[in-house]
Design a protein around this motif. Structure first.
Motif, PDB file in Angstrom:
ATOM      1  N   GLU A  53      15.640 -15.632  57.324  1.00  0.00           N
ATOM      2  CA  GLU A  53      14.259 -15.899  56.907  1.00  0.00           C
ATOM      3  C   GLU A  53      13.441 -14.625  56.748  1.00  0.00           C
ATOM      4  N   PHE A  54      13.613 -13.688  57.671  1.00  0.00           N
ATOM      5  CA  PHE A  54      12.729 -12.512  57.682  1.00  0.00           C
ATOM      6  C   PHE A  54      13.529 -11.274  58.113  1.00  0.00           C
TER       7      PHE A  54
ATOM      8  N   GLU B 280      13.539  -8.263  57.068  1.00  0.00           N
ATOM      9  CA  GLU B 280      12.821  -6.960  57.127  1.00  0.00           C
ATOM     10  C   GLU B 280      12.237  -6.686  58.517  1.00  0.00           C
TER      11      GLU B 280
ATOM     12  N   ARG C 137       9.184 -13.912  62.968  1.00  0.00           N
ATOM     13  CA  ARG C 137       9.134 -14.855  61.848  1.00  0.00           C
ATOM     14  C   ARG C 137       7.732 -14.879  61.260  1.00  0.00           C
ATOM     15  N   ILE C 138       7.639 -15.395  60.061  1.00  0.00           N
ATOM     16  CA  ILE C 138       6.341 -15.552  59.411  1.00  0.00           C
ATOM     17  C   ILE C 138       5.922 -17.010  59.546  1.00  0.00           C
TER      18      ILE C 138
ATOM     19  N   ARG D 277      -1.891 -16.235  57.635  1.00  0.00           N
ATOM     20  CA  ARG D 277      -0.456 -15.954  57.621  1.00  0.00           C
ATOM     21  C   ARG D 277      -0.205 -15.006  58.802  1.00  0.00           C
TER      22      ARG D 277
ATOM     23  N   GLY E 253       2.496 -13.077  61.646  1.00  0.00           N
ATOM     24  CA  GLY E 253       3.830 -12.661  62.057  1.00  0.00           C
ATOM     25  C   GLY E 253       3.971 -12.975  63.538  1.00  0.00           C
TER      26      GLY E 253
ATOM     27  N   ALA F 170       6.465  -4.624  58.488  1.00  0.00           N
ATOM     28  CA  ALA F 170       7.170  -5.620  57.661  1.00  0.00           C
ATOM     29  C   ALA F 170       6.328  -6.886  57.527  1.00  0.00           C
ATOM     30  N   MET F 171       5.623  -7.257  58.586  1.00  0.00           N
ATOM     31  CA  MET F 171       4.743  -8.435  58.521  1.00  0.00           C
ATOM     32  C   MET F 171       3.635  -8.204  57.495  1.00  0.00           C
TER      33      MET F 171
ATOM     34  N   ALA G 126       3.670  -6.225  54.969  1.00  0.00           N
ATOM     35  CA  ALA G 126       4.253  -6.216  53.630  1.00  0.00           C
ATOM     36  C   ALA G 126       4.533  -7.627  53.119  1.00  0.00           C
ATOM     37  N   ARG G 127       4.688  -8.578  54.034  1.00  0.00           N
ATOM     38  CA  ARG G 127       4.900  -9.993  53.666  1.00  0.00           C
ATOM     39  C   ARG G 127       3.573 -10.754  53.570  1.00  0.00           C
TER      40      ARG G 127
END
Ligand SMILES: CC(C)(COP(=O)(O)OP(=O)(O)OC[C@H]1O[C@@H](n2cnc3c(N)ncnc32)[C@H](O)[C@@H]1OP(=O)(O)O)[C@@H](O)C(=O)NCCC(=O)NCCS
Length: 166
Positions: free
Chosen positions: A47-48, A50, A68-69, A83, A85, A112-113, A115-116
């Motif tokens: 799922e995540f 990165e 996870r997101i 949203r 993380g 990374a969070m 960036a998502r």
């Protein structure tokens, strides 16, 4: 082989690969009372990826972080849905602690969070886990709540959160 995305001293941080998951599960078993099914690790990696990171030195993995997101109510003083993380687990083998490895794993997962598209990172931590709470506070996390009897043995968790992204 995954690209190196961070470095502290002789420790390198890179993305976790499927073949690394058994080592991550072993480190989790040695360092934390919270264990998950093998499937759960692979699911999070899918799922995540990165933000599923490992730290290694001399070719051996000594720590990991996985996240996870999610989409839900903000843990910061923001109204409405965000949203987010979620740091699911972070650990460093005892003999490698105090060298910045936990910090760089957290910082890279937070990047990374962002960036998502996540606007905050949050986590739960045992109220007695001073080492982890100190680390999170130093990274800027603030306590946003307390969950009574969150863990199987009845201990409470603090919920801590940090803004991420732009
Ligand atoms: C929490 C945990 C991941 C921290 O990992 P770590 O690698 O020791 O973290 P760091 O080295 O980045 O930071 C730890 C301390 O070392 C210090 N430190 C960081 N870099 C350093 C360096 N280069 N040299 C010396 N000290 C350093 C930090 O200042 C920090 O002190 P503080 O947190 O008291 O302010 C680790 O203790 C652990 O695995 N605990 C068991 C599992 C666990 O509880 N996980 C969290 C569950 S919510």
């Amino acid at each position: 082989m995954q690209a190196i995305i961070g470095k502290v001293g002789d420790y390198l941080v890179r993305g976790c690969e499927k073949d690394d998951v058994p080592t991550v599960i072993r480190i989790n078993g040695e360092t934390l009372p919270e264990h998950y099914s093998d499937f759960f690790y692979y699911e999070i990696l899918g799922e995540f990826p990165e933000a599923f990171l490992v730290a290694e030195v001399g070719g051996s993995i000594v720590g990991y972080v996985m996240a996870r997101i999610e989409y839900g109510f903000s843990h910061l003083k923001r109204l409405g849905l965000s949203r987010k993380g979620h740091i699911v687990s972070v650990a460093v083998l005892e003999e490698h602690r105090g060298k910045g490895v936990g910090s760089i794993l957290m910082e890279k997962a937070q990047e990374a969070m962002g960036a998502r598209g996540a606007t905050e990172s949050y986590l739960e931590v045992r109220v007695s886990n001073d080492q982890a709470i100190n680390l999170y506070q130093r990274l800027g996390y603030r306590t946003s709540g307390r969950l009574e009897a969150y863990y199987k043995d009845g201990e409470a968790a603090l919920v801590m959160a940090l803004p991420v992204g732009h």
